[in-house]
Design a protein around this motif. Structure first.
Motif: not given
Length: 778
Positions: A99-101, A106-110, A113-117, A137-138
């Motif tokens: 999941k961390h990988a 995702l952090e680079k591609a999203r 302000g998009s929501i991640v769950s 984290q927000r």
């Protein structure tokens, strides 16, 4: 608050694929990504998941066309597809390193302000976001769906210490309104609510059954409907979920639960179960489980596992005094019965309810949150605190004390008071502080149960009630057994028409037809019909048919709008009232159809007439007189039932203009709003002119059914019923030059209906349906 217009799901396994399908059910475009295939099409895994979803039963899609809203891809080549996505759902393997990988990618591609769950139910949120940026984290939450996501209403929502309140509100609103979920806020604790309590309950029930020497059938008979739990009972539920999944859930909980948690005291490894799993007996998805079908010799014999010998034997009906005690004395009668069934019921409930009563406010803020979690996630009729209230908090505490068992925290707070009470017409719950507080519904939720607590009916009889739901709208509620249609309901419809009047000069302006039963209506009351037929009370039967036709017609042409709000099953007469509505606001899970042929009858309350008109007015149909009546004949003669509201529109049980509500709790409010909108300048519909092909169509229908009978797809009595249906849909002795009225068609309905009820084949079908719940193929 942001708006979610596009979603991505990462992971196309059983849960990920089904989540994507359900988002598509809401009409929202979805990107579905999985790892790249090593050979061939690199997006083959995600594409294969979509193909699998289209073949899965029960269907994840409400309509197969929804699959077009899913764009498959892979995580190596298609991360660019996340650039315009508003919510990314991670549903991959439950390993923190993997999941961390993924989150790093995702952090680079999203987009900002998009929501991640995450769909996790085992890894704490704090662990999931370790090492991520403040912005990530927000925007991060846990959204735990239950399987299958289309059908299980619970969504457990967990927010982190740094999660933005706006993110939490956006996700909650979308999952509630668009996905139809009951969103329950949970604390970031192991198993959240439903699996924490549910796993304990399953383990305690299995332990108690084995310790007390109950058979699988006996344990399921007691732990099912008498406790308000689905009829599968505990062993049937494990078969449904998968026996092989249970050790993983247990191991996950044991690795994260507090040291003194009560689950640690009851967790067991059962050698018999390990042997079953190793042999492929993992439940319904395997060769069998606690139940299996023996197909020896071509027959299908239901067998159950002997918990002592580990061998299978033919299923036996449970014969326990506790089951009779339950019917007479309810839940308290069940747990106080002195046979092994009663001892089992008390062992399971005393432990499970005590466990739940010790978990507030550890896993959620309120008792209502826990009750909602178990109702929506495990389909319990009543949550643990509602069950304690049924037994009585004082009685429950005294019995625990007499047995030397500790009194759980919330039971001590109650101190003999109920967990729920009604004060000034408001439902209240007991808080951990010892105070009571009103249970607040989300904006846009209107429950008839709340209205009934605070008011008295405008009118009532044995089978129906009229309620004032505010703003000049009346609500007609069915309250007969299984909401079956009878003369009292027809009388209440007429009462509503008289009470509302012209919809302008009095206090009322519109009618909503709605109830909060398990199903909207299963159709006409067959028991009453059979009673009349056995006494040859044919004039009374014809009066019932005529009365229903006149009532539905009066409702259709009333000077005010009627909005019918169906859900679940709306069959036979329950379908016909939908067909006569000014407008329909349907729950998305709607199983509607004209099924009368199954009991040897035809739709007799205007259903045939309405289907003729709808198919003739359908702009998508081919020209000419035959295609319309041919399609109506096909749907009615095969007792076609929709598998969703979307499919009901395809069959024309619903019109394209009819509304669909995803969340069952919002159905009444949406129906009321529709009624108020229509009432502003409402005019009843213009009566249609109907032209039918006559004997030509009747001959074509007969030829088609003869072919089905010859090939074994239809029975001899199917031919009799189909001939009667053909008399109606063809229009009798007519042709397309002659204009028929609605009354002409309903007269044909009555004649066909009365012809069939005098036939022993129809009586046999009705008797069989009442005795077995299954159609007779005579």
């Amino acid at each position: 608050m942001a708006e979610i217009k596009k979603v991505a799901v990462i992971g196309s396994g059983v849960m990920g694929g089904a989540i994507a399908a359900h988002v598509a059910n809401a009409g929202i475009p979805v990107v579905l990504l999985d790892v790249a295939a090593k050979e061939g099409d690199r997006s083959a895994i995600a594409k294969g998941a979509i193909d699998r979803l289209l073949k899965t039963d029960p269907a994840p899609f409400m309509h197969n066309k929804n699959a077009r809203l899913i764009t498959p891809g892979n995580l190596d080549d298609d991360l660019n597809l996340l650039a315009d996505v508003d919510w990314i759902v991670e549903a991959i393997v439950e390993r923190l390193d993997i999941k961390h990988a993924l989150y790093e990618k995702l952090e680079k591609a999203r987009k900002p302000g998009s929501i991640v769950s995450s769909n996790t139910s085992t890894i704490p949120l704090d662990k999931l976001v370790e090492g991520r940026s403040a912005e990530f984290q927000r925007d991060f939450v846990i959204t735990h769906f239950f399987n299958p996501p289309r059908y299980m209403r619970l969504l457990e929502l967990v927010v982190g210490k740094k999660t933005s309140p706006d993110v939490a509100k956006t996700i909650e609103k979308f999952c509630d309104v668009n996905l139809g979920k009951g969103v329950v806020h949970c604390h970031d604790t192991p198993g959240f609510i439903a699996n924490r309590i549910g796993t304990f309950w399953i383990q305690q029930a299995i332990n108690s059954a084995m310790d007390l020497g109950l058979t699988v059938e006996e344990a399921d008979a007691v732990s099912g409907r008498p406790m308000g739990i689905p009829k599968t009972g505990v062993f049937g539920l494990v078969d449904l979920v998968g026996l092989d999944l249970m050790p993983h859930i247990s191991a996950s909980l044991l690795s994260t639960l507090p040291p003194k948690d009560a689950y640690r005291d009851i967790a067991r490894d059962v050698p018999l179960f390990k042997k079953l799993i190793e042999s492929g007996y993992t439940g319904r998805k395997g060769k069998g489980g606690f139940y299996r079908l023996d197909r020896t010799g071509g027959a299908k014999t239901k067998q159950t596992l002997d918990l002592v010998s580990g061998e299978y034997r033919n299923e036996q009906r449970a014969q326990l005094t506790a089951l009779d005690a339950s019917k007479a004395g309810g839940l308290k009668g069940l747990v106080t019965s002195d046979d092994k069934g009663g001892k089992f019921a008390w062992a399971v409930l005393s432990a499970t309810l005590s466990y739940a009563a010790d978990l507030v406010p550890e896993i959620a803020d309120t008792v209502h949150d826990l009750d909602e979690g178990m109702r929506l996630g495990y389909a319990w009729k009543r949550g643990p605190f509602e069950l304690i209230d049924e037994l009585g908090t004082g009685w429950f505490a005294d019995k625990l004390k007499a047995e030397g068992k500790p009194i759980p925290k919330m039971l001590a707070v109650a101190n003999g008071r109920p967990f729920y009470r009604v004060e000034n017409g408001k439902l209240q719950q007991l808080l951990p502080s010892g105070d009571y507080a009103d249970i607040k519904r989300p904006d846009g939720v209107l429950l008839l149960a709340d209205i009934k607590r605070a008011s008295k009916p405008v009118a009532k009889n044995a089978s129906a009630q009229l309620w004032d739901i505010g703003d000049g709208v009346l609500c007609l509620e069915f309250r007969s057994k299984m909401n079956s249609m009878d003369a009292d309901i027809m009388a209440m419809i007429q009462r509503a028409i008289g009470t509302i009047g012209d919809g302008k000069s009095g206090p009322y302006k519109a009618l909503v037809v709605y109830n909060e039963g398990d199903n909207f209506s299963v159709g006409a009351n067959l028991g009453l019909a059979l009673f009349a037929l056995n006494l040859a009370m044919y004039p009374q039967v014809e009066e019932m048919v005529s009365g229903g036709q006149q009532t539905y017609k009066a409702m259709k042409y009333a000077p005010f709008p009627t909005v019918v709000a169906p859900f679940g099953m709306a069959l036979g007469g329950g379908c016909e009232i939908v067909l006569h509505a000014s407008a329909v606001q349907a729950h998305a899970e709607l199983y509607i159809g004209l099924v009368e042929v199954g009991v040897g009858l035809i739709p007799g309350w205007g259903g045939c007439k309405e289907m003729i008109v709808r198919h003739q007015q359908n702009k998508k149909r081919p020209g000419g007189p035959m295609p319309a009546v041919g399609k109506a004949f096909e749907i009615i003669s095969t007792a076609t039932v929709s598998r969703s509201a979307a499919q009901a529109q395809e069959y024309l049980f619903l019109r394209d203009s009819d509304g669909i509500t995803m969340n069952r709790d919002r159905l009444l409010a949406d129906a009321k709003a529709r009624a108020l909108e229509l009432s502003k300048d409402y005019k009843p519909p213009v009566a249609p002119e109907i032209r039918l092909p006559g004997p030509t169509a009747k001959a074509a229908f007969k030829l088609a059914v003869d072919g089905f009978v010859a090939s074994g797809k239809a029975t001899a009595y199917d031919q009799v019923v189909s001939d009667a249906l053909g008399d109606i849909l063809s229009g009798g002795n007519t042709d397309i030059t002659e204009i028929k009225t609605e009354d002409d068609i309903t007269a044909l309905e009555r004649a066909a209906f009365m012809k069939l009820v005098r036939n022993d084949g129809t009586v046999a079908r009705i008797e069989t349906m009442l005795e077995t719940g299954k159609p007779l193929r005579n």
